[in-house]
Design a protein around this motif. Structure first.
Motif, PDB file in Angstrom:
ATOM      1  N   ASN A 297      23.260   5.089  21.441  1.00  0.00           N
ATOM      2  CA  ASN A 297      24.529   4.957  20.709  1.00  0.00           C
ATOM      3  C   ASN A 297      24.466   5.665  19.353  1.00  0.00           C
ATOM      4  OD1 ASN A 297      27.174   4.171  20.465  1.00  0.00           O
ATOM      5  ND2 ASN A 297      26.695   2.117  19.716  1.00  0.00           N
ATOM      6  N   THR A 298      23.954   6.895  19.368  1.00  0.00           N
ATOM      7  CA  THR A 298      23.818   7.697  18.146  1.00  0.00           C
ATOM      8  C   THR A 298      24.434   9.069  18.383  1.00  0.00           C
ATOM      9  OG1 THR A 298      21.742   6.564  17.589  1.00  0.00           O
ATOM     10  CG2 THR A 298      22.177   8.660  16.488  1.00  0.00           C
ATOM     11  N   ASP A 299      25.277   9.528  17.424  1.00  0.00           N
ATOM     12  CA  ASP A 299      25.889  10.847  17.567  1.00  0.00           C
ATOM     13  C   ASP A 299      24.967  11.913  16.982  1.00  0.00           C
ATOM     14  OD1 ASP A 299      28.238  10.217  14.810  1.00  0.00           O
ATOM     15  OD2 ASP A 299      26.069  10.443  14.867  1.00  0.00           O
ATOM     16  N   ALA A 300      25.443  13.167  17.027  1.00  0.00           N
ATOM     17  CA  ALA A 300      24.611  14.286  16.585  1.00  0.00           C
ATOM     18  C   ALA A 300      24.304  14.177  15.093  1.00  0.00           C
ATOM     19  CB  ALA A 300      25.301  15.607  16.895  1.00  0.00           C
ATOM     20  N   ALA A 301      25.274  13.746  14.309  1.00  0.00           N
ATOM     21  CA  ALA A 301      25.049  13.654  12.866  1.00  0.00           C
ATOM     22  C   ALA A 301      23.986  12.596  12.554  1.00  0.00           C
ATOM     23  CB  ALA A 301      26.357  13.315  12.151  1.00  0.00           C
ATOM     24  N   GLY A 302      24.084  11.443  13.218  1.00  0.00           N
ATOM     25  CA  GLY A 302      23.085  10.410  12.995  1.00  0.00           C
ATOM     26  C   GLY A 302      21.709  10.829  13.464  1.00  0.00           C
ATOM     27  N   CYS A 303      21.674  11.533  14.576  1.00  0.00           N
ATOM     28  CA  CYS A 303      20.390  12.039  15.084  1.00  0.00           C
ATOM     29  C   CYS A 303      19.765  13.009  14.087  1.00  0.00           C
ATOM     30  CB  CYS A 303      20.614  12.715  16.441  1.00  0.00           C
ATOM     31  SG  CYS A 303      19.117  13.340  17.213  1.00  0.00           S
ATOM     32  N   ALA A 304      20.570  13.926  13.537  1.00  0.00           N
ATOM     33  CA  ALA A 304      20.056  14.902  12.572  1.00  0.00           C
ATOM     34  C   ALA A 304      19.586  14.206  11.294  1.00  0.00           C
ATOM     35  CB  ALA A 304      21.137  15.931  12.255  1.00  0.00           C
ATOM     36  N   ARG A 305      20.331  13.161  10.847  1.00  0.00           N
ATOM     37  CA  ARG A 305      19.922  12.443   9.632  1.00  0.00           C
ATOM     38  C   ARG A 305      18.565  11.774   9.825  1.00  0.00           C
ATOM     39  NH1 ARG A 305      25.410  10.972   9.403  1.00  0.00           N
ATOM     40  NH2 ARG A 305      24.919   8.949  10.375  1.00  0.00           N
ATOM     41  N   LEU A 306      18.380  11.145  10.980  1.00  0.00           N
ATOM     42  CA  LEU A 306      17.100  10.491  11.221  1.00  0.00           C
ATOM     43  C   LEU A 306      15.984  11.515  11.297  1.00  0.00           C
ATOM     44  CD1 LEU A 306      15.456   7.997  11.741  1.00  0.00           C
ATOM     45  CD2 LEU A 306      16.049   8.151  14.159  1.00  0.00           C
ATOM     46  N   GLY A 307      16.243  12.653  11.957  1.00  0.00           N
ATOM     47  CA  GLY A 307      15.227  13.705  12.011  1.00  0.00           C
ATOM     48  C   GLY A 307      14.857  14.193  10.621  1.00  0.00           C
TER      49      GLY A 307
END
Length: 636
Positions: free
Chosen positions: A543-553
């Motif tokens: 339940n994570t979008d691309a923006a959230g994925c990039a922030r975590l990375g």
């Protein structure tokens, strides 16, 4: 008449007892034989499962190696075809290949030849004008065939170094479509042989990498011109893509148990085999011990039976026999390491053996008259109460349960109890007998084994097997809930150089530190971090979008910088990571699957490496990154 009939029945008792004794001994022997056969089959099945897992892992390793080599080849072909006809192309290409030599890893060398077979550029330190490869089979193939796909050739001796190598080659063309030459990458046969020797497949076991044409490319023996090219079996299996094998070599007396796995992306298969003699060696040793114990047991049973028959012949009085049996029972109970408990109809303890002092810390006299379930853990009491009710109601004569008990020092242990109902001669219930043993150590070992099956022992994160299971679970959940599923692939930059410079213990500590960072950043309970393999990690983000994925990375990348692990062979001077991310919505992308999410994240990871490492690249950025890349640069 009644007295005569009674005497006649008694006279037949020894014969009946002898018959029962023979039946029991025969049943024990038959059951033991069946049990040994099943144990043998289970040993072979477990070995087959282990071989299958090893074959699949090694196939993935070879596919990754070939894919890395193919990426280098595609980059060199693109450079040659882009700069074809321009002055100084050979010099520029030679400079690029020389700069890439230190980062080739498992790739032995990269070579470029013109249409005449003359060497244009290479990663090797040789005089280019001294060599020509027009006589090689792969060169002849590419010269006569317009097919531009990757060709995996047979093992040959390298002209540059003299060692046996596996060749991977591609054709490159001039601008008008004419044959321009060949680009070649080589992998040492000795690399695979040394890698395969790390795995224990027994003294006579073999690990073989075979082409689809039946040519032996590499195995776990020393590379030899007499062995290379010869497959380990006469008939190479093609369908299905994987399966078990049973075969025997002409020079061997024992059958072999093997497993083959066809590669999905390249024309080769992996065969891992063990000698059945090696697989069954341990079972045979244990079977001999069990057979000895069985012979002793049967002999003991026969001896006891003969003794009982003699007692029947002597017509001992029934009361004396019952008294002797009762005394024997008490001796066995008091000498046993297990707790023997007599439970009365009111569920209170009427007798308990002395071993309760050792197991629970209570003297037997302190437990007499107490309720049998009073020392049981409150959560386990309903289970034991249900067993007693079933025995009381006659729905069962015997039951077994595993539960927790409280010791006198207030600590808890796991015990296993077998409870049986006892009845009077007229069949009425007169109580219960429970035999209880301490199984705490077995429960602890079982818990450790379950943890080892899903946990990476070095980092403490989930292992690859658990990651694959969790990916399928989260994919199914995202499909049902119509939510997104994100994946981060994290690869430590220049980790081989780190290992070479600081040693493997430091490398293990580095992996542990990276794993701790990932565990700290997985802040949601649904976030899942795992060691994907080697220096590569993966993180599932439901339940994570691309923006959230990039922030975590990016948080992970910054955390690595803040950790400041010294790495002199990394341009940044500290340990950094290349991170690739991908996001998918399974409920809306029906043609996609879990493997496509991994592939997308892998592409982004390679783009991050190609873009200079120490960065986060999402799948959508890969095309932009590729378009801005210089045409002569090959992927790392």
């Amino acid at each position: 008449m009644d007295v005569a009939a009674t005497r006649s029945d008694r006279s037949r008792l020894p014969m009946w007892a002898a018959g029962v004794l023979a039946l029991v001994c025969g049943a024990i022997v038959a059951f033991s034989g069946w049990s040994e056969w099943e144990s043998r089959n289970a040993e072979l099945h477990n070995a087959e499962t282990d071989l299958g897992n090893l074959a699949r892992s090694l196939t993935q390793h070879v596919e990754d190696s070939f894919e890395l080599a193919d990426s280098l080849l595609r980059g060199v072909v693109a450079a040659l075809e882009t700069d074809d006809g321009k002055p100084g192309v050979a010099t520029r290409l030679q400079t690029i290949l020389k700069s890439r030599k230190a980062n080739l890893g498992r790739i032995r060398g990269v070579f470029a030849y013109d249409e005449n077979g003359d060497w244009i550029a290479t990663t090797e330190d040789v005089v280019l004008s001294n060599y020509n490869n027009a006589d090689r089979d792969y060169f002849s193939h590419h010269r006569t065939s317009a097919d531009r796909s990757l060709l995996i050739g047979n093992p040959v001796r390298s002209k540059a170094g003299g060692q046996w190598v596996i060749t991977l080659s591609r054709r490159w063309n001039h601008g008008d479509g004419r044959f321009g030459g060949v680009v070649l990458a080589t992998i040492d046969v000795a690399y695979f042989a040394q890698f395969y020797r790390q795995f224990d497949v027994g003294r006579h076991g073999s690990i073989s990498l075979i082409s689809r044409d039946g040519v032996l490319l590499a195995d776990n023996s020393e590379p030899s011109s007499q062995l290379l090219g010869k497959p380990p079996i006469e008939q190479i299996p093609y369908h299905p893509t994987s399966g078990a094998l049973h075969f025997r070599r002409p020079d061997e007396s024992s059958d072999r148990l093997g497993f083959y796995q066809h590669a999905q992306r390249y024309p080769f298969l992996m065969i891992v085999a063990r000698s059945e003699a090696d697989v069954l060696a341990g079972w045979q040793r244990e079977a001999r011990v069990r057979l000895s114990v069985l012979v002793c047991l049967v002999a003991l049973i026969i001896a006891i039976g003969v003794f009982l028959v003699k007692q029947l012949i002597k017509r001992q009085q029934l009361a004396s026999a019952l008294a002797a049996k009762e005394e024997n029972f008490r001796l066995i109970a008091e000498g046993s390491s297990d707790i023997v408990t007599r439970i009365e109809l009111d569920e209170c303890i009427g007798y308990v053996s002395p071993s309760t002092m050792r197991v629970l810390g209570w003297h037997p006299s302190q437990l007499l008259g107490k309720r049998a379930i009073s020392g049981v853990h409150p959560l386990d009491r309903p289970q034991l109460q249900e067993i007693l009710d079933q025995l009381r109601n006659g729905t069962a004569d015997e039951a077994r349960a595993t539960y927790r008990m409280r010791r006198r020092d207030r600590s808890e242990i796991w015990v296993e109890a077998t409870v049986r109902a006892t009845r009077r001669p007229d069949g009425t219930l007169d109580g219960f007998v429970a035999v209880t043993r301490d199984v705490t150590q077995q429960k602890t070992l079982q818990g450790r084994l379950e943890t080892l099956a899903i946990e990476d022992s070095l980092t403490g994160l989930a292992n690859r097997r658990r990651f694959d299971e969790r990916l399928l679970e989260e994919w199914g959940r995202a499909y049902r809930d119509k939510t997104s599923l994100a994946l981060l692939m994290i690869d430590i930059d220049h980790f081989k150089a780190f290992n070479d410079a600081y040693g493997h213990p430091a490398g293990d500590e580095c992996l542990h530190s990276v794993a701790s960072i990932l565990a700290d950043e997985a802040q949601r309970s649904a976030d899942f971090a795992a060691r994907y393999g080697g220096e590569e990690f993966a993180m599932l983000l439901p339940n994570t979008d691309a923006a959230g994925c990039a922030r975590l990375g990016e948080r992970i990348r910054r955390a690595l910088h803040e950790a400041g692990i010294v790495h002199a062979h990394n341009p940044a001077g500290i340990v950094t990571a290349s991170i690739g991310g991908a996001v998918c919505r399974p409920g809306f992308e029906r043609s996609a699957g879990p493997a496509s999410l991994i592939e997308a994240a892998d592409r982004a990871l390679y783009a991050a490496k190609d873009g200079g490492r120490d960065r986060v690249v999402m799948t959508a950025e890969v095309i932009e990154l590729s378009s801005s890349k210089a045409p002569t640069t090959a992927p790392a």
